[in-house]
Design an enzyme around this catalytic site. Structure first.
Site, PDB file in Angstrom:
ATOM      1  N   ASP A   1     -16.657 -13.733   7.779  1.00 47.76           N
ATOM      2  CA  ASP A   1     -15.220 -13.484   7.701  1.00 47.76           C
ATOM      3  C   ASP A   1     -14.778 -13.030   9.097  1.00 47.76           C
ATOM      4  O   ASP A   1     -14.947 -11.873   9.459  1.00 47.76           O
ATOM      5  CB  ASP A   1     -14.945 -12.409   6.640  1.00 47.76           C
ATOM      6  CG  ASP A   1     -13.472 -12.027   6.569  1.00 47.76           C
ATOM      7  OD1 ASP A   1     -12.703 -12.416   7.465  1.00 47.76           O
ATOM      8  OD2 ASP A   1     -13.103 -11.301   5.618  1.00 47.76           O
TER       9      ASP A   1
ATOM     10  N   TYR B   1     -14.284  -5.164   4.205  1.00 48.45           N
ATOM     11  CA  TYR B   1     -12.977  -5.488   3.620  1.00 48.45           C
ATOM     12  C   TYR B   1     -12.737  -6.981   3.794  1.00 48.45           C
ATOM     13  O   TYR B   1     -12.826  -7.505   4.905  1.00 48.45           O
ATOM     14  CB  TYR B   1     -11.853  -4.696   4.296  1.00 48.45           C
ATOM     15  CG  TYR B   1     -10.490  -5.139   3.810  1.00 48.45           C
ATOM     16  CD1 TYR B   1      -9.992  -4.687   2.590  1.00 48.45           C
ATOM     17  CD2 TYR B   1      -9.729  -6.042   4.544  1.00 48.45           C
ATOM     18  CE1 TYR B   1      -8.764  -5.133   2.113  1.00 48.45           C
ATOM     19  CE2 TYR B   1      -8.500  -6.488   4.080  1.00 48.45           C
ATOM     20  CZ  TYR B   1      -8.026  -6.024   2.861  1.00 48.45           C
ATOM     21  OH  TYR B   1      -6.818  -6.474   2.393  1.00 48.45           O
TER      22      TYR B   1
ATOM     23  N   LYS C   1      -5.330 -14.221  10.419  1.00 42.88           N
ATOM     24  CA  LYS C   1      -4.661 -13.265  11.299  1.00 42.88           C
ATOM     25  C   LYS C   1      -4.147 -13.845  12.628  1.00 42.88           C
ATOM     26  O   LYS C   1      -3.034 -14.328  12.667  1.00 42.88           O
ATOM     27  CB  LYS C   1      -5.560 -12.048  11.521  1.00 42.88           C
ATOM     28  CG  LYS C   1      -5.632 -11.158  10.263  1.00 42.88           C
ATOM     29  CD  LYS C   1      -5.813  -9.702  10.574  1.00 42.88           C
ATOM     30  CE  LYS C   1      -5.505  -8.812   9.385  1.00 42.88           C
ATOM     31  NZ  LYS C   1      -6.617  -8.644   8.441  1.00 42.88           N
TER      32      LYS C   1
ATOM     33  N   TYR D   1       0.826  -1.218   0.000  1.00 40.56           N
ATOM     34  CA  TYR D   1       0.000   0.000   0.000  1.00 40.56           C
ATOM     35  C   TYR D   1       0.857   1.264   0.000  1.00 40.56           C
ATOM     36  O   TYR D   1       0.504   2.239   0.661  1.00 40.56           O
ATOM     37  CB  TYR D   1      -0.937   0.037   1.207  1.00 40.56           C
ATOM     38  CG  TYR D   1      -1.723  -1.242   1.422  1.00 40.56           C
ATOM     39  CD1 TYR D   1      -2.695  -1.637   0.505  1.00 40.56           C
ATOM     40  CD2 TYR D   1      -1.498  -2.049   2.537  1.00 40.56           C
ATOM     41  CE1 TYR D   1      -3.416  -2.803   0.701  1.00 40.56           C
ATOM     42  CE2 TYR D   1      -2.222  -3.215   2.734  1.00 40.56           C
ATOM     43  CZ  TYR D   1      -3.175  -3.586   1.813  1.00 40.56           C
ATOM     44  OH  TYR D   1      -3.883  -4.735   2.020  1.00 40.56           O
TER      45      TYR D   1
HETATM   46  C1  LIG Z   1      -6.806  -8.890   6.964  1.00 38.89           C
HETATM   47  C2  LIG Z   1      -8.138  -9.330   6.527  1.00 38.89           C
HETATM   48  C3  LIG Z   1      -8.310 -10.103   5.369  1.00 38.89           C
HETATM   49  C4  LIG Z   1      -7.155 -10.480   4.467  1.00 38.89           C
HETATM   50  O1  LIG Z   1      -6.209 -11.275   5.092  1.00 38.89           O
HETATM   51  P1  LIG Z   1      -4.719 -11.372   4.479  1.00 38.89           P
HETATM   52  O2  LIG Z   1      -4.035 -12.363   5.341  1.00 38.89           O
HETATM   53  O3  LIG Z   1      -4.142 -10.003   4.575  1.00 38.89           O
HETATM   54  O4  LIG Z   1      -4.859 -11.830   3.074  1.00 38.89           O
HETATM   55  C5  LIG Z   1      -9.590 -10.511   5.049  1.00 38.89           C
HETATM   56  N1  LIG Z   1     -10.648 -10.184   5.810  1.00 38.89           N
HETATM   57  C6  LIG Z   1     -10.525  -9.453   6.927  1.00 38.89           C
HETATM   58  C7  LIG Z   1     -11.744  -9.136   7.753  1.00 38.89           C
HETATM   59  C8  LIG Z   1      -9.272  -8.982   7.312  1.00 38.89           C
HETATM   60  O5  LIG Z   1      -9.156  -8.221   8.416  1.00 38.89           O
END
Ligand SMILES: *Cc1c(COP(=O)(O)O)cnc(C)c1O
Length: 425
Positions: A242, A140, A271, A12
């Protein structure tokens, strides 16, 4: 000290004008040690994943024990105990009926797997038209193309790609303090209408439960999830959570889904899954989803398999991380962080500050514009704190092991910046 980089292309970042990054030489607990012997408290857990802090002895040991056996074997035709054990653990700790774990290597890949799984679920049932998704604005879900398509198309960081990636359906983001809020009503109304008229095209609804992360650092009431669940059931559409950012305690519950007692059809974790040690994702499906792939026809199998899926070292450290969460009262630690954040920044007011909000181990200051945060990095560095504002949001999501003094050092820097803004005007 900052370091000029050229061969290393940063995330970024406009490489022509990027502020040179700091060089980290050691990490210990919540602290990062720079090459010029400056020490920084990490207020954002290296993009929200290092929940146990750096260089944790228990996690290090889990890595070393697995390394002494082997680092990796392919998951095609071979399995390893670390992957089996982690899958069993995830099935045990996630909401009921999420029984089958598909591993990937990053959050974005975990989301791609979920989307592909939802599409194939309907294909396997003979309904191939159901191939589109509904997502929330301000959401996101990652940087790969499928994940980009369900992330906010106007506000997000992927504006440039509009028209190139697949277009999906969006509804306004929920918000407010309870389900009676205008934002929730509007969002649920839009969701109901969309599902009613387009359910023959729609494979699934995907959302970040309770906390929308990189799309706007927003919170919304858990009851929204029960309504989304009901609407998805009514219109025969799958529901994907997610939980890449919310999973493993960030909002105060182990998983945000628990706050509403809702089980999605598919849940994605990443994460904090390995405590920030390695890239790893888990896409977890209910038996209902899984069983749609069972057949005498090999064509109906799930056609996916990242090279590094089920990496033994990553799985071993993830199990050790979950064990720490379960045995060392991590939800109590999150509660304690939440209390301090409430005291320090909830409802804070100041020049250029639009909102100050807290949930679990997340504290957010929303400013009027990104320009209100220019120069913040050096301001924080001088005070021994590492925070990386995104757009107009200055937030902290600290490692759960942080002590009260260090946490107050972070919130003090955030508050000092607010009063400094007042003086600049
Ligand atoms: C960080 C994140 C992603 C993407 O994960 P990466 O390991 O960076 O590919 C997807 N969804 C959410 C809610 C996130 O916080």
């Amino acid at each position: 000290m900052t370091t000029h980089v050229n061969s290393l292309w940063l995330p970024y970042a406009q490489m022509k004008t990027v502020v040179p990054p700091y060089r980290v030489v050691r990490g210990e607990g919540v602290k990062l040690y720079l090459d010029d012997s400056k020490v920084l408290i990490d207020g954002i857990s290296s993009w929200w994943c290092v929940i146990h802090g750096y260089n944790h002895p228990v996690l290090n040991q889990a890595v070393q024990e697995q390394l002494a056996k082997f680092a990796h074997v392919m998951l095609g035709g071979l399995v390893n105990d670390a992957a089996i054990h982690l899958a069993e653990t995830l099935v045990r700790i996630t909401p009921p009926r999420l029984n089958h774990v598909f591993f990937g290597d990053s959050g974005s890949v975990g989301v791609e797997v979920a989307l592909k799984m939802a599409i194939q679920f309907w294909r396997n049932k003979g309904v191939p038209q159901k191939s589109r998704f509904v997502a929330l604005r301000r959401g996101y879900h990652g940087d790969t193309t499928g994940a980009m398509s369900v992330s906010d198309d106007d506000e997000g960081m992927h504006r440039l790609f509009k028209g190139v990636i697949l277009s999906q359906y969006f509804v306004d983001a929920p918000g407010g303090v309870d389900i009676e809020s205008e934002e929730c009503k509007v969002s649920l109304h839009q969701l109901a209408e969309l599902l009613k008229s387009n359910n023959s095209q729609i494979a699934a609804v995907i959302l970040e439960p309770i906390f929308q992360g990189a799309g706007g650092f927003r919170f919304y009431p858990p009851e929204y999830l029960s309504h989304a669940r009901r609407l998805c059931d009514e219109h025969e559409v799958l529901l994907i959570f997610d939980e890449i950012a919310t999973g493993f305690g960030r909002t105060g519950a182990l998983f945000a889904a628990e706050l509403a007692n809702v089980t999605p059809d598919i849940m994605v974790l990443s994460k904090a899954l390995t405590g920030g040690y390695f890239g790893l994702s888990a896409t977890i499906a209910t038996s209902q989803v899984y069983e749609s792939f069972l057949s005498d026809d090999p064509e109906l199998a799930f056609m996916h398999g990242p090279t590094f899926m089920g990496n033994a070292v990553a799985c071993a450290v993830a199990s050790a991380s979950i064990n720490l969460i379960e045995t060392e009262n991590y939800l109590g630690k999150v509660k304690a962080i939440e209390q301090v954040l409430f005291e320090e920044i909830q409802g804070l007011e100041g020049a250029s500050l639009c909102d100050a909000r807290v949930l679990g181990a997340i504290g957010v200051l929303e400013f009027e514009s990104p320009s209100n945060l220019m120069g913040f990095r050096e301001f924080a560095l001088d005070r021994g704190v590492w925070l990386r504002p995104y757009s107009k949001w200055l937030y902290t999501m600290p490692p759960y092991i942080i002590d009260e003094d260090d946490l107050r050092r972070i919130t003090t820097v955030m508050k000092e910046w607010v009063s400094y803004q007042g003086k600049r005007i």
